[in-house]
Design a protein around this motif. Structure first.
Motif, PDB file in Angstrom:
ATOM      1  N   PHE A 105      -1.106   0.634 -17.425  1.00  0.00           N
ATOM      2  CA  PHE A 105      -0.352   1.892 -17.582  1.00  0.00           C
ATOM      3  C   PHE A 105       0.934   1.644 -18.363  1.00  0.00           C
ATOM      4  O   PHE A 105       1.330   2.454 -19.194  1.00  0.00           O
ATOM      5  N   LEU A 161       0.840  -1.205   0.000  1.00  0.00           N
ATOM      6  CA  LEU A 161       0.000   0.000   0.000  1.00  0.00           C
ATOM      7  C   LEU A 161       0.873   1.253   0.000  1.00  0.00           C
ATOM      8  O   LEU A 161       0.642   2.198  -0.757  1.00  0.00           O
ATOM      9  N   ASP A 163       4.191  -6.181 -15.811  1.00  0.00           N
ATOM     10  CA  ASP A 163       4.263  -6.196 -14.351  1.00  0.00           C
ATOM     11  C   ASP A 163       3.213  -7.107 -13.719  1.00  0.00           C
ATOM     12  O   ASP A 163       2.158  -7.360 -14.296  1.00  0.00           O
ATOM     13  N   PHE A 172       6.228  -5.985  -5.418  1.00  0.00           N
ATOM     14  CA  PHE A 172       4.819  -6.388  -5.566  1.00  0.00           C
ATOM     15  C   PHE A 172       4.609  -7.807  -6.069  1.00  0.00           C
ATOM     16  O   PHE A 172       3.540  -8.371  -5.888  1.00  0.00           O
ATOM     17  N   HIS A 199      -5.009   4.945  -5.118  1.00  0.00           N
ATOM     18  CA  HIS A 199      -3.612   4.927  -5.559  1.00  0.00           C
ATOM     19  C   HIS A 199      -2.735   4.072  -4.645  1.00  0.00           C
ATOM     20  O   HIS A 199      -1.640   3.684  -5.030  1.00  0.00           O
ATOM     21  N   ALA A 200      -3.200   3.790  -3.449  1.00  0.00           N
ATOM     22  CA  ALA A 200      -2.470   2.873  -2.572  1.00  0.00           C
ATOM     23  C   ALA A 200      -2.846   1.422  -2.868  1.00  0.00           C
ATOM     24  O   ALA A 200      -2.027   0.516  -2.733  1.00  0.00           O
ATOM     25  N   LEU A 201      -4.087   1.214  -3.287  1.00  0.00           N
ATOM     26  CA  LEU A 201      -4.555  -0.152  -3.520  1.00  0.00           C
ATOM     27  C   LEU A 201      -4.145  -0.682  -4.889  1.00  0.00           C
ATOM     28  O   LEU A 201      -4.006  -1.893  -5.071  1.00  0.00           O
ATOM     29  N   TYR A 202      -3.991   0.211  -5.845  1.00  0.00           N
ATOM     30  CA  TYR A 202      -3.648  -0.190  -7.210  1.00  0.00           C
ATOM     31  C   TYR A 202      -2.464   0.641  -7.706  1.00  0.00           C
ATOM     32  O   TYR A 202      -2.286   1.773  -7.253  1.00  0.00           O
ATOM     33  N   PRO A 203      -1.707   0.128  -8.656  1.00  0.00           N
ATOM     34  CA  PRO A 203      -0.599   0.930  -9.208  1.00  0.00           C
ATOM     35  C   PRO A 203      -1.114   1.977 -10.203  1.00  0.00           C
ATOM     36  O   PRO A 203      -0.724   1.997 -11.369  1.00  0.00           O
ATOM     37  N   ALA A 204      -1.978   2.864  -9.712  1.00  0.00           N
ATOM     38  CA  ALA A 204      -2.660   3.853 -10.548  1.00  0.00           C
ATOM     39  C   ALA A 204      -1.726   5.014 -10.852  1.00  0.00           C
ATOM     40  O   ALA A 204      -1.217   5.655  -9.935  1.00  0.00           O
ATOM     41  N   ARG A 205      -1.505   5.293 -12.139  1.00  0.00           N
ATOM     42  CA  ARG A 205      -0.588   6.375 -12.487  1.00  0.00           C
ATOM     43  C   ARG A 205      -1.062   7.224 -13.651  1.00  0.00           C
ATOM     44  O   ARG A 205      -0.316   8.068 -14.124  1.00  0.00           O
ATOM     45  N   GLN A 246       3.480   5.890  -5.994  1.00  0.00           N
ATOM     46  CA  GLN A 246       3.567   5.592  -7.427  1.00  0.00           C
ATOM     47  C   GLN A 246       4.928   5.027  -7.807  1.00  0.00           C
ATOM     48  O   GLN A 246       5.419   5.192  -8.907  1.00  0.00           O
ATOM     49  N   ARG A 264       2.933   1.716  -3.410  1.00  0.00           N
ATOM     50  CA  ARG A 264       2.058   2.147  -4.506  1.00  0.00           C
ATOM     51  C   ARG A 264       1.587   3.583  -4.326  1.00  0.00           C
ATOM     52  O   ARG A 264       1.441   4.331  -5.295  1.00  0.00           O
ATOM     53  N   LEU A 265       1.330   3.957  -3.067  1.00  0.00           N
ATOM     54  CA  LEU A 265       0.839   5.314  -2.807  1.00  0.00           C
ATOM     55  C   LEU A 265       1.795   6.358  -3.361  1.00  0.00           C
ATOM     56  O   LEU A 265       1.387   7.426  -3.792  1.00  0.00           O
ATOM     57  N   VAL A 286       1.253  -8.149  -9.787  1.00  0.00           N
ATOM     58  CA  VAL A 286       1.012  -7.794  -8.388  1.00  0.00           C
ATOM     59  C   VAL A 286       0.390  -8.998  -7.683  1.00  0.00           C
ATOM     60  O   VAL A 286      -0.632  -9.526  -8.140  1.00  0.00           O
TER      61      VAL A 286
END
Lengths: 344, 344, 344
Positions: free
Chosen positions: B258, A219, B208, A232, B36-42, A225, A222-223, B210
């Motif tokens: 991403f 967590l 990648d 992971f 953004h902590a739960l997923y590699p959101a960018r 980025q 990833r936060l 996870v």
């Protein structure tokens, strides 16, 4: 043509090159709340708008290490995707606090290059800057990493090794505009120890320990980025463990140091640091500190203290750091050298 | 009288019935930080207010799938509490971005009913709409589920099977007001590939992976106020595992994409999707994409790309989807068909 | 001199002493989002600004138990660091909602002292108040704990045992200014049961269960800046488990009670409570409630209901609480007595 990011190799870096990193990020109270859930963060200045106002700021800035993680995380795809080793940090300075609503991006300038004698890899030095939405620098630091070459036959660049300070000089510390500790409330901060109470050479065992879970460090990482896959993907190692981002250990140790350094409100310089041994889920992290130096600042009531912060995964009571061979003991995870601000 | 929610059974649905779902939710930067902590959101547009402004929006909207999860989660107690199977999605369209401060609620209209030949269950089609605090639709989609009957003797309703599009037509895509990619910053977005660089039929391995933890998928699922007990109660299964909410896999795959689709900034339509196999904690999720179609839009610099997004729990390198029997391979978790917007 | 906090011992407390606790905290939507990710929280008043406005408030307050956890967490270093047992709660009243942007601090007054007959420890009663940035009380409650003596030879203080109410009287309940349930939307709240539908003596099985993970309870406990080491340090116990903060069980049970008590929108008094047995990761928490009393309030459409909330780690269907010996059954985790507000 592959669309995915192969990362840069040693021969892709040139002296003076400036790399603008993706992805800019606007921060909010959400990042703060998560930081306080992921770590035992209790420094009052980053927790309370009211406390921050008494200290001369407009509102509580985010914890200084949030800034570090955000700025650092953005550099990973460009700097350390093909890195063999993260060799060091130097000349880190926080230049301006970050508040909820700010948007942070990063850029790095290549300031040194040295091919290794084996011809297969080299060391790259970069000076990274974090910038806010007004283009103002919020943080800068130098980092150097060992990076693979894509093509061993590629010619070696001219060797340039930057001259780096062992530590940021007190005169180079940037105290945030307006910071004033003359009305500081020690009750609300949690401890009575002030600048004058810390002696050079003094060591502090921070006592508490936190056992780390896989979910938590993922967590956290990833936060920011930071999506380096070693953190992971459990299939990368036979034991199914994931290598924990070194910054997770830095934040864990810094927040554990509240117990004994509750008044070390702001981190303002990073002189150097080593991730001595890897950290894995299941490890119980503890921390101890050593006072390395002290210096008054020109801000009202504000003193600067240089600290060594050591994180361990065993008992930290003995303050042991290195073995007789001069190498870090196996239970040492982190050896960090940094400056903090506290009330005089 | 029992006070707890028994859920609706097949005979409780009537054609044309509109169900207003509980519980409305006001979103903030907290939901974004958690996402953004739960997923590699960018994706930069949902990460940075500054980036969003350069793209013609007032500020960064929340990630489009946050809207989907919030709208979907509210329907669970009314639509799928007694569902035997989640059969499909169609005609999903994002109609307006959601920003921090917005309050979202959901309502569903029953648009189709068909009792199964065994007389014990039936299929219910609903068109669900997410609405903001001004009553404006932010998302709509059709979903159909197989639901148990409470009373087998209850008469079968007239069969009505709605006619659904295989995919949202390009003319039906709703580009957010003001969106303009003519000043798009590819450095900050993270990749240089634009609309013209993607070819129909092209496949992209997102590389990648996870590995999923129980704590993470439960945090995610609760965040969307989806409280279907199979996701939380380990005593439901002999192996103590919890069935992972299918939307968790969707978000994981979308954010992993991403790497190769960094410029696919907005999800604007959901053409269809299948949760091919269940996902459990310990699975390492990977993803690959296939370009299905492309279409320019009338917005400046904005192109639409139709993508297949496949999530797997094994190696995704071979782009394998179905076996010789036409069935999904056991390592395939998700097969999603959707439209995204990217710079031309 | 050691710099770390040794905590207070029994002889360090004096009648009438007021302790100002560290660390003040400004809350945001981040704390709400995390609360909704950590627990199945769905009460509409704390979820939606629009719903709150229909109920006469300016915006959605934070869930009332967030206030409790924040106020309580701050007292830990001063009150319970050397506690042997947490003995009870009484006279808890929520006095004012907390909204994002508020800054909360705590202070406690010592209102009772009684040395134990063994001379090694004593009981300390404190009345704790949570205060917002304007100095207005948001919550108060009495708590008593058994605390070790540092020096067994220290003289016993005069015994003062405060007289505490068994339950907050209806006349003493503080309904938030402006609260008005006459335009209440039962669809959006999720259930139709109102004040008149609950009978004294009625019991409700809340049906759902949540299996707890180590990462989740540690995130929650840290979020409230409660850093008692038993919750975080796996080396404290041979089995490597961490003792779960009792407040985590309170919030889990309260949020599970949504299913049957969806309209119990606000918690306004805590009459008493016992953490009957410890909770550990892997336990599946369920909950049931019993209606103890009812009372109308002077606020439009607002009724108050006194509830027993029981959390168990086994099947809660039988409503069993105590064995023949009068002791709590081993599967009972929590027995809480509190008042809620719901529409009449």
């Amino acid at each position: 043509m592959t669309k995915t990011n192969p990362g840069r190799f040693f021969e892709d870096y040139q002296l003076g090159q400036v790399i603008r990193h993706a992805v800019p990020r606007t921060v909010s109270g959400g990042e703060r709340a998560l930081y306080h859930a992921l770590y035992p963060a209790r420094h009052a200045l980053a927790s309370s708008d009211e406390f921050a106002r008494i200290c001369g700021l407009s509102a509580a800035p985010l914890d200084d290490l949030i800034t570090f993680h955000i700025v650092f995380g953005k550099t990973v795809p460009d700097i350390s995707l093909n890195a063999i080793a993260n060799l060091g940090y130097a000349e880190g300075r926080w230049l301006r606090p970050v508040w909820p609503g700010d948007t942070i991006r990063s850029e790095s300038e290549v300031i040194g290059l040295k091919q290794n004698s084996n011809g297969k890899s080299g060391v790259v030095w970069v000076r990274t800057r974090g910038l806010n939405q007004s283009g103002e620098a919020v943080l800068e630091y130098v980092r150097w990493v060992m990076v693979r070459k894509r093509d061993i036959a590629a010619p070696a660049p001219e060797t340039v090794v930057p001259k780096l300070s062992n530590a940021v000089e007190p005169a180079g510390l940037v105290v945030p505009d307006g910071l004033d500790f003359t009305r500081y409330d020690f009750d609300l901060a949690g401890e009575n120890h002030r600048y004058a109470d810390y002696e050079i050479g003094e060591k502090i065992d921070h006592v508490d320990g936190v056992t780390i879970e896989e979910a938590e460090h993922m967590l956290a990482t990833r936060l920011w980025q930071n999506t380096a896959k070693v953190h992971f993907d459990a299939t990368n190692r036979e034991d199914g463990k994931r290598l924990i981002y070194g910054g997770h250990v830095i934040s864990m140790a810094r927040t554990l140091s509240f117990n004994g350094l509750a008044n070390a409100q702001m981190v303002i310089a990073l002189n150097g640091g080593a991730h001595a041994n890897p950290c894995f889920a299941g490890d119980t992290v503890r921390a101890w500190s050593e006072v390395l130096d002290k210096s008054e600042t020109s801000a009202p009531g504000v003193g600067a203290v240089q600290l060594r912060l050591v994180a361990t995964k065993g008992d930290s009571g003995s303050f042991a750091l290195r073995g007789e061979d001069g190498k870090y003991l196996p239970e040492v995870l982190l050896d960090l050298d940094y400056w903090v601000l506290m009330p005089r």
